[in-house]
Structure formats: C-alpha cells, structure tokens
Motif scaffolding. Structure first.
Motif, PDB file in Angstrom:
ATOM      1  N   ALA A 128       0.814  -1.221   0.000  1.00  0.00           N
ATOM      2  CA  ALA A 128       0.000   0.000   0.000  1.00  0.00           C
ATOM      3  C   ALA A 128       0.845   1.268   0.000  1.00  0.00           C
ATOM      4  O   ALA A 128       0.292   2.362  -0.052  1.00  0.00           O
ATOM      5  CB  ALA A 128      -0.943  -0.006   1.201  1.00  0.00           C
ATOM      6  N   THR A 129       2.169   1.111   0.044  1.00  0.00           N
ATOM      7  CA  THR A 129       3.042   2.299   0.007  1.00  0.00           C
ATOM      8  C   THR A 129       4.275   1.977  -0.841  1.00  0.00           C
ATOM      9  O   THR A 129       4.601   0.798  -1.063  1.00  0.00           O
ATOM     10  CB  THR A 129       3.552   2.679   1.415  1.00  0.00           C
ATOM     11  OG1 THR A 129       4.332   1.571   1.918  1.00  0.00           O
ATOM     12  CG2 THR A 129       2.430   2.993   2.384  1.00  0.00           C
ATOM     13  N   ALA A 130       4.984   3.027  -1.271  1.00  0.00           N
ATOM     14  CA  ALA A 130       6.208   2.819  -2.044  1.00  0.00           C
ATOM     15  C   ALA A 130       7.247   2.069  -1.199  1.00  0.00           C
ATOM     16  O   ALA A 130       7.962   1.193  -1.709  1.00  0.00           O
ATOM     17  CB  ALA A 130       6.757   4.168  -2.510  1.00  0.00           C
ATOM     18  N   ALA A 131       7.292   2.363   0.101  1.00  0.00           N
ATOM     19  CA  ALA A 131       8.278   1.691   0.971  1.00  0.00           C
ATOM     20  C   ALA A 131       7.961   0.199   1.070  1.00  0.00           C
ATOM     21  O   ALA A 131       8.868  -0.653   1.009  1.00  0.00           O
ATOM     22  CB  ALA A 131       8.267   2.337   2.359  1.00  0.00           C
ATOM     23  N   ALA A 132       6.664  -0.125   1.194  1.00  0.00           N
ATOM     24  CA  ALA A 132       6.277  -1.539   1.268  1.00  0.00           C
ATOM     25  C   ALA A 132       6.580  -2.241  -0.053  1.00  0.00           C
ATOM     26  O   ALA A 132       6.987  -3.414  -0.082  1.00  0.00           O
ATOM     27  CB  ALA A 132       4.793  -1.659   1.608  1.00  0.00           C
ATOM     28  N   LEU A 133       6.407  -1.511  -1.162  1.00  0.00           N
ATOM     29  CA  LEU A 133       6.726  -2.087  -2.474  1.00  0.00           C
ATOM     30  C   LEU A 133       8.218  -2.422  -2.545  1.00  0.00           C
ATOM     31  O   LEU A 133       8.603  -3.512  -3.000  1.00  0.00           O
ATOM     32  CB  LEU A 133       6.334  -1.103  -3.589  1.00  0.00           C
ATOM     33  CG  LEU A 133       6.728  -1.506  -5.015  1.00  0.00           C
ATOM     34  CD1 LEU A 133       6.054  -2.818  -5.427  1.00  0.00           C
ATOM     35  CD2 LEU A 133       6.351  -0.408  -6.028  1.00  0.00           C
ATOM     36  N   ALA A 134       9.055  -1.506  -2.059  1.00  0.00           N
ATOM     37  CA  ALA A 134      10.505  -1.736  -2.082  1.00  0.00           C
ATOM     38  C   ALA A 134      10.859  -2.974  -1.247  1.00  0.00           C
ATOM     39  O   ALA A 134      11.642  -3.830  -1.689  1.00  0.00           O
ATOM     40  CB  ALA A 134      11.235  -0.501  -1.547  1.00  0.00           C
ATOM     41  N   ASP A 135      10.257  -3.091  -0.055  1.00  0.00           N
ATOM     42  CA  ASP A 135      10.545  -4.250   0.814  1.00  0.00           C
ATOM     43  C   ASP A 135      10.087  -5.556   0.154  1.00  0.00           C
ATOM     44  O   ASP A 135      10.800  -6.559   0.150  1.00  0.00           O
ATOM     45  CB  ASP A 135       9.814  -4.111   2.158  1.00  0.00           C
ATOM     46  CG  ASP A 135      10.431  -3.001   3.006  1.00  0.00           C
ATOM     47  OD1 ASP A 135      11.541  -2.541   2.659  1.00  0.00           O
ATOM     48  OD2 ASP A 135       9.788  -2.580   3.997  1.00  0.00           O
ATOM     49  N   ALA A 136       8.862  -5.529  -0.411  1.00  0.00           N
ATOM     50  CA  ALA A 136       8.319  -6.753  -1.007  1.00  0.00           C
ATOM     51  C   ALA A 136       9.144  -7.171  -2.222  1.00  0.00           C
ATOM     52  O   ALA A 136       9.433  -8.358  -2.422  1.00  0.00           O
ATOM     53  CB  ALA A 136       6.858  -6.539  -1.404  1.00  0.00           C
ATOM     54  N   ALA A 137       9.563  -6.176  -3.026  1.00  0.00           N
ATOM     55  CA  ALA A 137      10.356  -6.486  -4.222  1.00  0.00           C
ATOM     56  C   ALA A 137      11.690  -7.112  -3.811  1.00  0.00           C
ATOM     57  O   ALA A 137      12.152  -8.084  -4.425  1.00  0.00           O
ATOM     58  CB  ALA A 137      10.580  -5.216  -5.043  1.00  0.00           C
ATOM     59  N   GLN A 138      12.272  -6.566  -2.744  1.00  0.00           N
ATOM     60  CA  GLN A 138      13.538  -7.106  -2.243  1.00  0.00           C
ATOM     61  C   GLN A 138      13.339  -8.560  -1.779  1.00  0.00           C
ATOM     62  O   GLN A 138      14.133  -9.447  -2.095  1.00  0.00           O
ATOM     63  CB  GLN A 138      14.005  -6.245  -1.061  1.00  0.00           C
ATOM     64  CG  GLN A 138      15.491  -6.347  -0.749  1.00  0.00           C
ATOM     65  CD  GLN A 138      16.342  -5.769  -1.888  1.00  0.00           C
ATOM     66  OE1 GLN A 138      16.061  -4.676  -2.377  1.00  0.00           O
ATOM     67  NE2 GLN A 138      17.347  -6.522  -2.328  1.00  0.00           N
ATOM     68  N   ALA A 139      12.227  -8.791  -1.072  1.00  0.00           N
ATOM     69  CA  ALA A 139      11.969 -10.138  -0.541  1.00  0.00           C
ATOM     70  C   ALA A 139      11.698 -11.130  -1.678  1.00  0.00           C
ATOM     71  O   ALA A 139      12.156 -12.287  -1.625  1.00  0.00           O
ATOM     72  CB  ALA A 139      10.787 -10.094   0.422  1.00  0.00           C
TER      73      ALA A 139
END
Ligand code: ATP
Ligand code: MG
Length: 359
Positions: A128-139
C-alpha cells in the motif's frame, strides 16, 4: 430460475465492446434477443442487439429499466461496480455468478483464491506504500511486476521493476495504493484454457491455446499449443478445479505461463467471460465460445469444443485495421472488423483467423 431459458427470451449483457457484439450475434443465431448496457456511445455491440442502454454503470434508473427488459443478465466486461451488480442481482439472475466476478475483479483476492485451491501462481505480496513495495520487491527478488489490484487490462496499470532505483517512478506510474507485486516469471510460453460449464456442472474445454503478447496486449493466438502432455493435463485440471470451486456457469478463461524445462504450469489470471484468445473458435471450432456461453447460461446442452484444424488468430490493433482490404484479398482469411470509429494506438479494432484443416 427456470431450468431452461427458451429462444425468444432476451439476454442482458453488461458491456458493449467486441465481446458483446460477438455474444449478441451468437445469441441471435440461437433465436434469442439481447439488450446491451454500456456507457460508451460508440459501443460495437449496439449494432447487434434489439435494445440498448447507453448509461453509466452507476445509473440506477437505467439499470432498473435494463433489468426489467431482460430475462437473465450476463457480462462481457468484468469491472462493473459491485453495488451495481448487487442492485441488478436483486432483480434478475446474473450468470456467471457474483462470486466469480468479485474474485477476478481484484488480483489479490484472485491469487488468494487460487492459492487456497493449491494452484501454483507467481509469488506475490500486496502493498500500500512505495516503501512496502521496495521491501516486497527485495523479498521476492528482482525483477518483479507491480500491478494495480483492480481495473487493469491489456497490460495497463502495471510496471516492471528491475531494481530499487525503479521503485519511486514505478509507484507514481501505478497511481494507486491498492497494488500487488509479483515475481516476474521467466516463462517459455503463455497459454489459455477456455472452458464452458453448464448449469448441471458438465464441462467442455477447448484445446490449450498458445498466446503471444507485445506490450502487454495479445497479438496472436495459435493452435495446437506446443506444450507437453504433462503441462496439458495440469492446465486442464487447474481450469476444471477453478470452474468447479466457483460453481461457475458460462465460459471461463484461465491464463497461464508454461515453464518448459520444469514441465510446469503457473496460473496468471482468470477472466470470468469469453476471451480474446478464443476468437478463433468462431471460425475454427465446432461450437464458438460465444455460442457455448449462451448455451450454458440459458441452460441448454453444451456443444462440442473440438478445433477444426490448425489455427492462427491475429489481432488487428490500432492502425492494423487500415489493411482490411488486403486481408480480404486472401480468400482463406476470416476478417472480423469491429466497426470502431477511431483506430487509437493499442485499441483492438478487429481480428483475422486462418484455419488449416488437418488431413
Ligand atoms: P489482459 O487484459 O491482456 O489479460 P492484464 O492487463 O489483465 O492483461 P496480465 O494478464 O496480468 O494483465 O498481464 C499482461 C501480460 O504481462 C501477461 O500476459 C504476461 O505476458 C505479462 N505478465 C504478467 N504478469 C507476469 C508475471 N508475474 N511474470 C511474467 N510476465 C507477466
Ligand atoms: Mg491477462
């Protein structure tokens, strides 16, 4: 609902694009009338129905009139707002049902539903946020593909992300905070399974179709698909399991990725409707997907779904349609011109099918 809706009845269709046009033509051949509901004044399907409502999907008085004029409602466009569907379903039966629509309207619900059935999908997270997108993409591990959960089609509402540098621009391009991010699957080919399920639960599937995309849009479909027996069986069994779990009635399409060297099939998405990758069935199958859908929702027996030979279907996108005369000069080309006024880039304007009988 009575078991059989007889010829002479009027079928309501939500959505007025080329799918609605081809559904109306198939319904007419079986003796039914159709009413189309679509906000677009240029809807191709308006030409083939006996009544139409050109109104917003939120217009309650138009929806009520439409519902009163028909005996059954189906759709060719799956993003009709849920409150409007509830409003309509209180007045007339809707087939396929609302559960299938709700599941396929939201990519997250869709993937959760498939996972519950133990059907493999690309690893995914909702963000739901750009930061969460970055974390999920990394994972998940780059590259990934982020998609808006709702309202995407023809590759719209999605971005591919190849590294952390892409996150900011990607998030802005999506323009939504309801997003799903998936691992980008290195597939060898894309296929779809189109199946019909009748009211009595009987099913007939078409042979797997191989689909080639460019810029997220279907360019061409080919038959027979070059897949091994194992993938063939997986693909059919997933499609059957989905249709059964949704207690589905009508044509269901399941898009899949095939990873050849792993002999593996992964489901990409479900379309609870007739599908572009099944247009070849008009000229190249015993019963077209459009007729099959009308048969299923009206409670009639399904027709045979065998292909009549080797098939190629090419979409005519944007300016491709300007070549219609050249296409007609090939006496074996089945041209389907949707009659849309403006050939905008990326717009599906028509298609051509070639069927080569096998000896
Ligand atoms: P359509 O309306 O054409 O079905 P869509 O906008 O609903 O498309 P998808 O089917 O999810 O979106 O994606 C469009 C295309 O992007 C797919 O057919 C496939 O080629 C590619 N794609 C989507 N998701 C993935 C993935 N996880 N890995 C690799 N490629 C993907
Ligand atoms: Mg798709």
């Amino acid at each position: 609902m009575a078991d059989i809706l007889p010829p002479g009845a009027r079928i309501g269709i939500l959505g007025g694009g080329q799918l609605g046009l081809m559904l109306s033509l198939a319904a007419a051949r079986l003796g039914y009338r159709t009413a189309i509901f679509c906000p677009d004044p240029e809807s191709p399907a308006f030409r083939a129905c006996d009544r139409f409502w050109q109104a917003s999907y939120q217009d309650r008085s138009a929806l009520a009139e439409f519902a009163d004029a028909v005996d059954l409602i189906s759709f060719e466009f799956e993003n009709v707002p849920a409150p409007s569907l509830d409003f309509l379903s209180a007045r007339q039966p809707i087939q396929p049902g609302i559960k299938a629509l709700a599941t396929s309207q939201d990519r997250m619900l869709e993937k959760d539903f498939l996972s519950l059935l133990d059907i493999p999908v690309a690893p995914y997270h909702d963000v739901a946020t750009a930061a969460a997108l970055a974390d999920a993409a990394q994972a998940l591990g780059y590259p990934v593909i982020a998609k808006t959960r709702r309202l995407g089609y023809d590759g719209k509402g999605q971005v591919r992300l190849y590294g952390p540098d892409c996150i900011e621009a990607g998030w802005t391009a999506l323009g939504s905070d309801l997003v799903i991010v998936e691992k980008l699957i290195p597939f060898d080919r894309e296929i779809s399974i189109i199946l019909a399920r009748a009211r009595d639960g009987s099913m007939r599937h078409y042979p797997p179709i191989e689909n080639r995309h460019a810029s997220g849009i279907l360019r061409s479909s080919h038959l027979p698909a070059q897949i091994d027996e194992n993938c063939f069986e997986q693909a059919i069994s997933y499609a059957h399991a989905i249709a059964t779990a949704l207690d589905y009635v009508g044509i269901l399409t399941v898009e899949m990725f095939v990873i050849d060297d792993r002999h593996e099939v992964i489901v990409n998405e479900i379309a609870p409707r007739v599908h572009n990758s099944g247009h070849w069935t008009i000229d190249g199958a015993v019963t077209s997907q459009f007729e099959q859908h009308i048969r299923a929702i009206c409670g009639l027996p399904l027709g045979a779904s065998d292909a009549l030979g080797r098939v190629r279907m090419e979409n005519l996108i944007g300016d491709d349609i300007s070549h219609w005369q050249k296409i007609l000069s090939d006496p074996y080309a089945h041209l389907h011109h949707y009659g849309k006024a403006a050939a905008k880039p990326g717009r599906k304007m028509g298609h051509v099918t070639w069927v080569e009988p096998e000896d």
